[in-house]
Scaffold this motif. Structure first.
Motif, PDB file in Angstrom:
ATOM      1  N   GLN A  62      31.277  30.190  38.803  1.00 22.26           N
ATOM      2  CA  GLN A  62      29.882  29.684  38.688  1.00 22.26           C
ATOM      3  C   GLN A  62      28.976  30.408  37.942  1.00 22.26           C
ATOM      4  OE1 GLN A  62      29.616  26.389  40.104  1.00 22.26           O
ATOM      5  NE2 GLN A  62      31.710  26.806  39.881  1.00 22.26           N
ATOM      6  N   ASP A  63      29.001  31.867  38.102  1.00 21.52           N
ATOM      7  CA  ASP A  63      27.919  32.406  37.270  1.00 21.52           C
ATOM      8  C   ASP A  63      29.081  33.218  35.992  1.00 21.52           C
ATOM      9  OD1 ASP A  63      27.205  34.068  40.289  1.00 21.52           O
ATOM     10  OD2 ASP A  63      26.103  32.338  38.998  1.00 21.52           O
ATOM     11  N   GLU A  78      35.991  35.312  33.404  1.00 23.52           N
ATOM     12  CA  GLU A  78      36.845  35.145  34.562  1.00 23.52           C
ATOM     13  C   GLU A  78      37.672  33.979  34.279  1.00 23.52           C
ATOM     14  OE1 GLU A  78      34.112  35.038  37.841  1.00 23.52           O
ATOM     15  OE2 GLU A  78      35.663  34.420  38.914  1.00 23.52           O
ATOM     16  N   LYS A 123      29.292  42.102  38.364  1.00 23.80           N
ATOM     17  CA  LYS A 123      29.881  40.989  39.291  1.00 23.80           C
ATOM     18  C   LYS A 123      31.317  40.248  38.718  1.00 23.80           C
ATOM     19  CE  LYS A 123      27.476  37.402  41.991  1.00 23.80           C
ATOM     20  NZ  LYS A 123      27.319  36.113  41.768  1.00 23.80           N
ATOM     21  N   LEU A 172      34.290  42.400  38.730  1.00 20.90           N
ATOM     22  CA  LEU A 172      34.666  42.736  40.170  1.00 20.90           C
ATOM     23  C   LEU A 172      35.368  41.263  40.607  1.00 20.90           C
ATOM     24  CD1 LEU A 172      31.912  44.551  42.183  1.00 20.90           C
ATOM     25  CD2 LEU A 172      33.763  45.425  41.681  1.00 20.90           C
ATOM     26  N   ALA A 173      34.860  40.415  40.309  1.00 20.27           N
ATOM     27  CA  ALA A 173      35.594  38.901  40.443  1.00 20.27           C
ATOM     28  C   ALA A 173      36.838  39.016  39.837  1.00 20.27           C
ATOM     29  CB  ALA A 173      34.710  37.812  39.990  1.00 20.27           C
ATOM     30  N   VAL A 184      39.236  40.898  41.490  1.00 19.72           N
ATOM     31  CA  VAL A 184      39.687  40.150  42.903  1.00 19.72           C
ATOM     32  C   VAL A 184      40.717  39.056  42.382  1.00 19.72           C
ATOM     33  CG1 VAL A 184      38.857  38.382  44.590  1.00 19.72           C
ATOM     34  CG2 VAL A 184      37.790  40.497  44.118  1.00 19.72           C
ATOM     35  N   HIS A 185      40.555  38.451  41.373  1.00 18.05           N
ATOM     36  CA  HIS A 185      41.707  37.640  41.038  1.00 18.05           C
ATOM     37  C   HIS A 185      42.984  38.181  40.741  1.00 18.05           C
ATOM     38  CE1 HIS A 185      39.443  33.854  40.369  1.00 18.05           C
ATOM     39  NE2 HIS A 185      38.557  34.280  39.875  1.00 18.05           N
ATOM     40  N   ILE A 188      44.498  39.886  42.773  1.00 17.69           N
ATOM     41  CA  ILE A 188      44.826  39.855  44.057  1.00 17.69           C
ATOM     42  C   ILE A 188      45.325  38.683  44.402  1.00 17.69           C
ATOM     43  CG2 ILE A 188      44.455  40.543  46.480  1.00 17.69           C
ATOM     44  CD1 ILE A 188      42.259  42.358  45.621  1.00 17.69           C
ATOM     45  N   ARG A 189      44.720  37.747  43.999  1.00 15.96           N
ATOM     46  CA  ARG A 189      44.954  36.193  44.511  1.00 15.96           C
ATOM     47  C   ARG A 189      46.378  35.916  44.212  1.00 15.96           C
ATOM     48  NH1 ARG A 189      40.008  32.318  44.491  1.00 15.96           N
ATOM     49  NH2 ARG A 189      38.858  33.370  46.092  1.00 15.96           N
ATOM     50  N   LYS A 190      46.965  34.834  45.161  1.00 15.22           N
ATOM     51  CA  LYS A 190      48.296  34.177  45.039  1.00 15.22           C
ATOM     52  C   LYS A 190      47.909  33.386  43.699  1.00 15.22           C
ATOM     53  CE  LYS A 190      49.330  32.498  49.062  1.00 15.22           C
ATOM     54  NZ  LYS A 190      50.221  32.606  50.374  1.00 15.22           N
TER      55      LYS A 190
END
Lengths: 128, 236
Positions: free
Chosen positions: B177-178, B183, B223, B226-227, B230-231, B233-235
Motif C-alpha cells: 500500500q505504501d 516491494e 518501512k 523492512l517489508a 519480511v517478504h 520469510i514468507r511462503k
C-alpha cells in the motif's frame, strides 16, 4: 549471574519472536503491523540477554531495587506505545468503514433509481 | 502488433487537476478512450471532473488509499473487464505516452509477465536528473533487490510498468500500500513471475509538488526495506 526473571522473559521473547515470524509467513499478519511486533520482541530479546548490563544501570538510575523489573518497565512502555498505535489504526479503520457503508447505500439507491428509469422507459411505445 | 490483446492504461491520480488533462491527451494519441482508466484516489480538487470531461473511464474511490490501493483497484478493473494486460502510467506527466508501447512487446509475445520501464538500464546518458538523496534511495533498493532476486533489476522505483493477466491476478490480491514499487518487484520475483526491463525516458512532473516530503521518504525507505525483508520469510 542471570536472574530467573530474566531467563523467563528471554524465553517468552524467543517464543514471541518466532510466533510472529510464523504468523507473517502464513499471512495472518501483514508486514506493516508485523514490523512493530518484530522490533518489540527483538528489543526484549536483546535486553533480557546481552543488554542486561544496561538494565542494571537503568534500574540503579531509577531506584528500582530488583533489576529485572526494569525490563518489565520497558516492556510495559513498549506495549503502551504498541496499543496506542493500534488504537489509532482502529480509529482510522472505523472511519473508513463508515464512509464505505454510506457509499454502498448511496450506490444501491442510485441503482434502484436507474432501474426505475430504465423500466419506465420501456413503456414508451417503439418508433416514438 | 498482436491485435488480440486488449491492454488497459491505468492512471492513478491524487489532486492532479493541473496535469491530468495533458497526460490523458498524450495517452489518447496512442490508446482508445475506452481502454483508459483514471483511478481517482479521493482527490479534493477537480481531477475526476477533468478526467470525465475528456471522456475516459473514471474509478472514483470513496476513500484515499494511496498509490498502492489506487493502482490495485485498477488491476481489479482490468481483470473484471477481460483485459489481457495493463500498464500503469503516472498522472503527473512523468511518463511520456510514447514510452508505453515498448513495454507491451514482451507482454504480447508472452516473453515476460511484468515489464518495468527502466531509467537506468542503458549507458546512453538520459536527460533525467534525480536529486542525490533520491538517487541514493533508488540505488539502495536496487542493491537490496539484487541480493534477493536472481534477476538484476536496475530501476526498482519506476512506476511505469506493464503487467499480463497472470501478474494482475496475483497483484489484485496482494499489493503493497505504501510506496509499492520496490516491494512489488520482490514479491513478483519471489513468486516466480518473469520480470523484464525495457529502457525508457522519463520527464519531471509538470505542475505542483510531489506528495512525498523528505522526512516522509526516509520513513518510507525504512518501512519498505523492512517489508521487503519480511517478504523473504514468507511462503511463496
Amino acid at each position: 549471574m542471570y536472574e530467573h526473571g530474566q531467563v523467563f522473559v528471554f524465553l517468552i521473547s524467543i517464543i514471541l519472536f518466532f510466533s510472529i515470524i510464523i504468523l507473517v509467513r502464513q499471512r495472518f499478519l501483514s508486514e506493516r503491523y508485523s514490523i512493530l511486533w518484530l522490533m518489540f520482541s527483538f528489543m526484549m530479546l536483546i535486553l533480557s540477554s546481552v543488554g542486561y548490563r544496561f538494565l542494571f544501570k537503568l534500574a540503579r538510575y531509577l531506584d528500582i531495587p530488583y533489576p529485572p523489573s526494569a525490563l518489565f518497565l520497558l516492556s510495559i512502555v513498549g506495549l503502551l506505545v504498541l496499543v496506542l498505535y493500534l488504537t489509532i489504526v482502529i480509529s482510522n479503520l472505523a472511519s473508513n468503514i463508515r464512509t464505505l457503508t454510506q457509499e454502498i447505500s448511496l450506490l444501491k439507491l442510485e441503482i434502484e433509481q436507474e432501474r426505475k428509469r430504465v423500466a419506465s422507459g420501456l413503456h414508451v411505445p417503439p418508433g416514438a | 502488433m498482436n491485435t488480440g490483446s486488449r491492454i488497459l492504461i491505468i492512471v492513478p491520480a491524487y489532486n492532479e487537476e493541473g496535469n491530468i488533462q495533458a497526460t490523458l491527451q498524450e495517452v489518447l494519441a496512442f490508446f482508445p478512450r475506452e481502454d483508459v482508466l483514471v483511478v481517482n484516489d479521493g482527490s479534493r480538487d477537480k481531477t475526476p471532473e477533468v478526467a470525465r470531461m475528456i471522456g475516459v473511464n473514471v474509478l472514483d474511490l470513496p476513500i484515499n488509499l494511496g498509490i498502492g490501493g489506487a493502482v490495485q483497484a485498477g488491476f481489479k478493473y482490468a481483470l473484471r473487464n477481460g483485459y489481457d494486460g495493463a500498464v500503469q502510467v503516472d498522472a503527473d506527466g512523468q511518463h511520456p505516452a510514447d514510452q508505453i508501447e515498448p513495454l507491451l512487446g514482451p507482454i504480447r509475445t508472452g516473453e515476460a509477465d511484468v515489464v518495468i520501464g527502466s531509467r537506468f538500464c542503458r549507458d546512453t546518458p538520459t536527460t533525467y536528473a534525480v536529486p542525490l538523496s533520491r538517487l541514493i534511495g533508488m540505488k539502495a533498493f536496487t542493491f537490496l533487490n539484487s541480493l534477493i532476486l536472481k534477476e538484476h533489476i536496475h530501476d526498482n522505483t519506476s512506476g511505469l510498468r506493464a503487467y499480463n493477466r497472470s501478474a494482475l491476478h496475483y497483484l489484485s490480491q496482494e499489493y503493497p500500500q505504501d510506496y509499492p514499487e520496490p516491494e512489488a518487484v520482490v514479491m513478483l520475483g519471489l513468486n516466480g513471475f518473469r520480470l523484464k526491463e525495457v529502457p525508457v525516458h522519463m520527464r519531471h512532473r509538470r505542475m505542483g509538488t510531489s506528495s512525498i516530503t523528505f522526512p516522509r521518504s526516509v520513513y518510507y525507505m525504512v518501512k519498505v526495506t523492512l517489508a521487503i525483508l519480511v517478504h523473504t520469510i514468507r511462503k511463496h
